[in-house]
Design an enzyme around this catalytic site. Structure first.
Site, PDB file in Angstrom:
ATOM      1  N   HIS A   1     -10.732 -19.459 -26.836  1.00 38.84           N
ATOM      2  CA  HIS A   1      -9.681 -19.389 -25.815  1.00 38.84           C
ATOM      3  C   HIS A   1      -8.324 -19.450 -26.492  1.00 38.84           C
ATOM      4  CE1 HIS A   1     -12.063 -19.414 -22.107  1.00 38.84           C
ATOM      5  NE2 HIS A   1     -12.906 -20.198 -22.756  1.00 38.84           N
TER       6      HIS A   1
ATOM      7  N   HIS B   1     -20.350  -9.773 -21.132  1.00 35.87           N
ATOM      8  CA  HIS B   1     -19.311 -10.382 -21.964  1.00 35.87           C
ATOM      9  C   HIS B   1     -19.049  -9.571 -23.228  1.00 35.87           C
ATOM     10  CE1 HIS B   1     -19.999 -13.874 -19.386  1.00 35.87           C
ATOM     11  NE2 HIS B   1     -18.878 -14.373 -19.869  1.00 35.87           N
TER      12      HIS B   1
ATOM     13  N   ASP C   1     -23.539 -19.805 -21.713  1.00 36.33           N
ATOM     14  CA  ASP C   1     -22.320 -20.050 -20.929  1.00 36.33           C
ATOM     15  C   ASP C   1     -22.680 -20.086 -19.450  1.00 36.33           C
ATOM     16  OD1 ASP C   1     -19.612 -20.582 -20.566  1.00 36.33           O
ATOM     17  OD2 ASP C   1     -19.030 -18.472 -20.529  1.00 36.33           O
TER      18      ASP C   1
ATOM     19  N   LEU D   1     -14.319 -12.508 -15.537  1.00 36.81           N
ATOM     20  CA  LEU D   1     -15.633 -13.091 -15.805  1.00 36.81           C
ATOM     21  C   LEU D   1     -15.567 -14.605 -15.648  1.00 36.81           C
ATOM     22  CD1 LEU D   1     -16.798 -11.014 -18.906  1.00 36.81           C
ATOM     23  CD2 LEU D   1     -17.841 -11.009 -16.644  1.00 36.81           C
TER      24      LEU D   1
END
Length: 381
Positions: free
Chosen positions: A193, A249, A272, A305
């Site tokens: 991130h 993803h 995830d 997402l």
């Protein structure tokens, strides 16, 4: 008490064996021997009809069984998550708390502590994905909770009663000296991130960070004059990478590139997963919005997402369909994440290991799941 299992075919985490007897005592594999030399009779054995492989290890699990850890950070939720994912071969997980307030972080830590001290099967520790992330790359993480690291969070991360502690940070917002301090206190630091440039990422790796959270996703990309986080992840042979192989993803070619560059000893298959896995949940409330399910894809209403509905058996199946060998796919789902955590008790089926194993069909359906030698899932019951 010793229980003896017969496997026509067994993968020990490195190689296949035929006609094997696996003895289990006190939740551990005590002996692995060919049937012809075992001294056992058929009557002494529990016969496992499908191939036996090590249980899967998932270091990024937000929820399962209809429960999201952030929404109900309790030992009860952890039991539900383990049960939900055991159907798909996961025998050990890091329940993952995405960016949230400090009170929820403390509750999550207390829940994990309670589970570990109660020897709750399947819980290895905790993964804090945030809150020290990059706002431009935050994904579904709530912007109002993205913040600098303070002593309050540091005290949570450095608790010694949480098992394995994994922390995802954006290195542009957590300096290298702080990463070094976290690592010195036993925290595993992953990078993700993040919009960091490659030099900042490499400095974080030199300080002790050694992994990347969901490779490709929510990180600065690879360009010729700006290699970014992705370029640094590919460059560093020693760094591990989580990979969400769900076709949403990351593209098939992107996964194949990761397999080729990083290899099965550094790529960790992760889910995830949100609450949807192991339940019939379709849409769910999340903060002030909703997470919507369309087949195997989860998004916010704007198309962002929002985690995944992926399970580990499907991740292995997809990896094989993308070109990985079955052996390498199984290793990426078990032994590699175990090695990343430096946990020698899981991810393989050699004497001394936890008796965490599953029976897996040729179509990647999990028939039975055992944790510490105890049957926790049976598709026929």
């Amino acid at each position: 008490m010793t229980e003896r299992f017969f496997a026509k075919k067994l993968f020990d985490g490195q190689q296949w064996h035929q006609d094997m007897v696996m003895e289990v005592a006190d939740g551990k594999v005590s002996r692995l021997v060919e049937f012809s030399t075992s001294g056992c009779t058929e009557q002494q054995l529990t016969r496992l009809s499908e191939p036996v492989v090590p249980g899967f290890v998932d270091v990024q699990v937000n929820g399962g069984g209809g429960k999201l850890f952030n929404q109900a950070p309790s030992a009860s939720t952890l039991r539900t998550m383990v049960s939900g994912h055991a159907q798909f071969g996961t025998t050990a997980m890091l329940p993952t708390l995405i960016t949230d307030n400090i009170d929820t972080m403390r509750q999550a830590a207390d829940a994990v502590c309670e589970a570990i001290h109660a020897d709750q099967p399947g819980i290895l520790g905790v993964h804090f994905e945030g809150p020290h992330l990059s706002v431009p790359k935050r994904g579904i993480h709530p912007e109002q909770q993205v913040r600098p690291l303070s002593d309050d969070e540091l005290n949570v991360f450095c608790r010694t009663d949480l098992g394995h502690v994994l922390l995802t940070v954006a290195p542009e917002n957590v300096p290298a000296d702080v990463i070094r301090e976290l690592v010195s206190k036993g925290v595993k630091v992953c990078l993700g991130h993040s919009n960091a440039d490659a030099d900042t990422v490499l400095a974080a790796l030199d300080a002790g960070a050694d992994g990347f959270t969901h490779l490709y996703n929510a990180m600065s990309g690879l360009q010729g004059r700006a290699p970014g986080m992705l370029g640094a992840a590919f460059y560093r042979d020693d760094a591990y990478c989580g990979l969400i192989a769900d076709y949403h993803h990351v593209s098939q070619l992107g996964c194949q590139l990761a397999f080729k560059i990083k290899g099965h000893k550094r790529v960790m298959l992760v889910t995830d997963a949100m609450a949807h896995v192991g339940s019939d949940l379709v849409d769910m409330d999340y903060l002030d919005t909703q997470i919507l399910r369309d087949g195997t894809k989860l998004t916010l209403p704007d198309g962002t997402l929002a985690g995944s509905a992926l399970d580990m058996a499907s991740a292995v199946k997809n990896a094989v369909a993308m070109g990985a060998s079955l052996e390498h796919a199984l290793i990426m789902a078990s032994r590699t994440p175990a090695n990343y955590l430096n946990n020698k008790q899981i991810g393989h089926l050699r004497p001394g290991a936890n008796a965490d194993f599953i029976t897996l069909s040729d179509t990647f359906n999990v028939s039975q799941t055992y944790i510490s030698g105890t049957l926790v899932h049976n598709k026929n019951n």
